[in-house]
Design a protein around this motif. Structure first.
Motif, PDB file in Angstrom:
ATOM      1  N   UNK A 143      -4.374  13.760 -29.536  1.00  0.00           N
ATOM      2  CA  UNK A 143      -5.365  13.797 -28.323  1.00  0.00           C
ATOM      3  C   UNK A 143      -5.977  15.056 -28.231  1.00  0.00           C
ATOM      4  N   UNK A 144      -5.500  16.145 -28.758  1.00  0.00           N
ATOM      5  CA  UNK A 144      -6.421  17.261 -28.726  1.00  0.00           C
ATOM      6  C   UNK A 144      -7.489  17.285 -29.835  1.00  0.00           C
ATOM      7  N   UNK A 145      -7.285  16.783 -30.752  1.00  0.00           N
ATOM      8  CA  UNK A 145      -8.375  16.709 -32.013  1.00  0.00           C
ATOM      9  C   UNK A 145      -9.382  15.582 -31.493  1.00  0.00           C
ATOM     10  N   UNK A 146      -9.014  14.829 -30.649  1.00  0.00           N
ATOM     11  CA  UNK A 146     -10.003  13.848 -29.966  1.00  0.00           C
ATOM     12  C   UNK A 146     -10.923  14.556 -28.990  1.00  0.00           C
ATOM     13  N   UNK A 147     -10.281  15.577 -28.180  1.00  0.00           N
ATOM     14  CA  UNK A 147     -10.779  16.446 -27.223  1.00  0.00           C
ATOM     15  C   UNK A 147     -11.953  17.239 -27.820  1.00  0.00           C
ATOM     16  N   UNK A 148     -11.718  17.832 -29.142  1.00  0.00           N
ATOM     17  CA  UNK A 148     -12.824  18.506 -29.878  1.00  0.00           C
ATOM     18  C   UNK A 148     -13.980  17.692 -30.069  1.00  0.00           C
ATOM     19  N   UNK A 189      -0.959  24.020 -26.020  1.00  0.00           N
ATOM     20  CA  UNK A 189      -0.571  24.674 -27.429  1.00  0.00           C
ATOM     21  C   UNK A 189       0.546  25.338 -27.248  1.00  0.00           C
ATOM     22  N   UNK A 190       1.118  26.041 -26.237  1.00  0.00           N
ATOM     23  CA  UNK A 190       2.217  26.519 -25.965  1.00  0.00           C
ATOM     24  C   UNK A 190       3.402  25.809 -25.739  1.00  0.00           C
ATOM     25  N   UNK A 191       3.066  24.560 -24.991  1.00  0.00           N
ATOM     26  CA  UNK A 191       4.074  23.696 -24.999  1.00  0.00           C
ATOM     27  C   UNK A 191       4.556  23.106 -26.300  1.00  0.00           C
ATOM     28  N   UNK A 192       3.442  22.826 -27.049  1.00  0.00           N
ATOM     29  CA  UNK A 192       3.846  22.168 -28.247  1.00  0.00           C
ATOM     30  C   UNK A 192       4.469  23.161 -29.117  1.00  0.00           C
ATOM     31  N   UNK A 193       4.295  24.532 -29.208  1.00  0.00           N
ATOM     32  CA  UNK A 193       5.182  25.446 -29.764  1.00  0.00           C
ATOM     33  C   UNK A 193       6.561  25.478 -29.413  1.00  0.00           C
ATOM     34  N   UNK A 251      -8.473  26.871 -21.004  1.00  0.00           N
ATOM     35  CA  UNK A 251      -7.493  27.492 -20.447  1.00  0.00           C
ATOM     36  C   UNK A 251      -6.355  26.433 -20.619  1.00  0.00           C
ATOM     37  N   UNK A 252      -6.588  25.150 -20.193  1.00  0.00           N
ATOM     38  CA  UNK A 252      -5.572  23.861 -20.230  1.00  0.00           C
ATOM     39  C   UNK A 252      -5.033  23.728 -21.488  1.00  0.00           C
ATOM     40  N   UNK A 253      -5.951  23.795 -22.728  1.00  0.00           N
ATOM     41  CA  UNK A 253      -5.603  23.475 -24.054  1.00  0.00           C
ATOM     42  C   UNK A 253      -4.782  24.562 -24.740  1.00  0.00           C
ATOM     43  N   UNK A 254      -5.003  25.815 -24.193  1.00  0.00           N
ATOM     44  CA  UNK A 254      -4.177  26.844 -24.470  1.00  0.00           C
ATOM     45  C   UNK A 254      -2.881  26.642 -24.085  1.00  0.00           C
ATOM     46  N   UNK A 284      -8.479  16.241 -16.481  1.00  0.00           N
ATOM     47  CA  UNK A 284      -7.478  15.174 -16.461  1.00  0.00           C
ATOM     48  C   UNK A 284      -6.639  14.952 -17.371  1.00  0.00           C
ATOM     49  N   UNK A 285      -7.065  14.394 -18.543  1.00  0.00           N
ATOM     50  CA  UNK A 285      -6.646  14.327 -19.900  1.00  0.00           C
ATOM     51  C   UNK A 285      -5.690  15.255 -20.349  1.00  0.00           C
ATOM     52  N   UNK A 286      -6.283  16.452 -20.350  1.00  0.00           N
ATOM     53  CA  UNK A 286      -5.064  17.585 -20.451  1.00  0.00           C
ATOM     54  C   UNK A 286      -3.821  17.613 -19.655  1.00  0.00           C
ATOM     55  N   UNK A 287      -4.182  17.501 -18.458  1.00  0.00           N
ATOM     56  CA  UNK A 287      -2.990  17.540 -17.488  1.00  0.00           C
ATOM     57  C   UNK A 287      -1.944  16.433 -17.629  1.00  0.00           C
ATOM     58  N   UNK A 288      -2.505  15.184 -17.797  1.00  0.00           N
ATOM     59  CA  UNK A 288      -1.950  14.049 -18.478  1.00  0.00           C
ATOM     60  C   UNK A 288      -0.926  14.284 -19.686  1.00  0.00           C
ATOM     61  N   UNK A 289      -1.638  15.038 -20.671  1.00  0.00           N
ATOM     62  CA  UNK A 289      -0.886  15.353 -21.963  1.00  0.00           C
ATOM     63  C   UNK A 289       0.412  16.179 -21.686  1.00  0.00           C
ATOM     64  N   UNK A 290       0.105  17.200 -20.754  1.00  0.00           N
ATOM     65  CA  UNK A 290       1.149  18.100 -20.616  1.00  0.00           C
ATOM     66  C   UNK A 290       2.171  17.438 -19.693  1.00  0.00           C
ATOM     67  N   UNK A 291       1.956  16.514 -18.700  1.00  0.00           N
ATOM     68  CA  UNK A 291       3.061  16.036 -18.275  1.00  0.00           C
ATOM     69  C   UNK A 291       3.771  14.823 -18.943  1.00  0.00           C
ATOM     70  N   UNK A 292       2.957  14.183 -20.022  1.00  0.00           N
ATOM     71  CA  UNK A 292       3.683  13.654 -21.142  1.00  0.00           C
ATOM     72  C   UNK A 292       4.675  14.443 -21.948  1.00  0.00           C
TER      73      UNK A 292
END
Length: 267
Positions: free
Chosen positions: A207-212, A125-129, A119-122, A241-249
């Motif tokens: 970061x997302x590719x690393x999460x895979x 992705x919306x943020x990146x769009x 869910x966080x990754x989705x 936590x990393x995904x939350x940090x990514x979205x904060x970034x």
């Protein structure tokens, strides 16, 4: 809708029956044996239509279930082949892989845990769009500023002011110089905001590719390691936590780019 649901979906049964009946009727009318020849033809056609309907339905449903970036309202779509489109495409591929990984565990508890990462990754992705749309808007705006011509104008005005005494002519040339300088400042701020957004997009996508890879490691760890449940919970917490940090970034980069566009200092 999965394969089991597709098997009992009424419109698939109706379609197969109608087409099979038509094929059987045609075969019965043309063959010397009449209905004895038409019956197996009709059954074969119905079975083929039904199988194709179930297979295509399940395939379409699986494809529709995969996450894709939601277009940002009031922002243009990324230019095909541009930097923003390229990073957004890679982000989409990474998030779709994470989505498939999140659906693989047979353990209900683990599936619920990694579902939160999915869910966080989705949402990332919306943020990146949205970022991709902002980059594209900035690029379209900057394209309307002829920086090369403005630099030529700037050099000519500066030469014209050299040694020019105070008076109406100097006042007008200074006014023209400020107008040119203001436009060049706008172009500089647009370029800075674009670079800021693209740099953050790049960091987030990598970061997302690393999460895979880390998700694959997590699933393997849960399946093979003793005490895998506790280790898995810790790993899931790290991913979340990393995904939350990514979205904060991403949010911080957006704030900085907005500050650059309004003439503020990027810290």
């Amino acid at each position: 809708m999965g394969v089991r649901e597709q098997l009992t979906e009424p419109w698939g049964l109706v379609t197969a029956g109608v087409l099979g009946g038509l094929a059987g009727a045609v075969a019965a009318a043309l063959a010397p044996a009449g209905i004895l020849a038409g019956l197996p033809v009709g059954l074969a056609v119905a079975a083929a239509v039904y199988g194709i309907r179930v297979g295509l339905g399940a395939l379409v449903d699986r494809t529709a279930a995969l996450p894709s970036p939601r277009p940002a309202p009031d922002l243009p779509a990324p230019s095909r082949g541009g930097d923003a489109e390229r990073w957004l495409r890679r982000a989409g591929a990474a998030v779709r892989t994470l989505h498939r990984q999140a659906g693989t565990p047979t353990d209900a508890g683990l599936r619920a845990q990694v579902g939160g990462v999915d869910d966080q990754a989705g949402r990332a992705l919306d943020d990146l769009a949205r970022f991709a749309g902002q980059v594209t808007l900035i690029e379209q705006t900057a394209a309307g500023i002829n920086v090369g011509r403005l630099r030529v104008d700037l050099a000519e005005l500066q030469r014209g002011l050299h040694g020019l005494p105070p008076g109406p002519l100097r006042t007008e040339r200074e006014r023209a110089l400020r107008a040119v300088t203001d436009q060049l400042d706008v172009a500089r701020r647009l370029d800075g905001a674009r670079e800021m957004l693209l740099a953050r997009m790049q960091a987030a996508v990598l970061g997302l590719e690393g999460l895979v890879a880390r998700m694959a490691e997590l699933l393997a760890l849960h399946a093979t390691a003793d005490g895998g449940a506790s280790l898995t919970a810790a790993k899931v917490a790290e991913l979340t936590s990393d995904l939350e940090g990514m979205r904060h970034g991403l949010a911080e980069a957006e704030r900085l780019s907005r500050s650059a566009l309004t003439g503020g200092q990027v810290q």
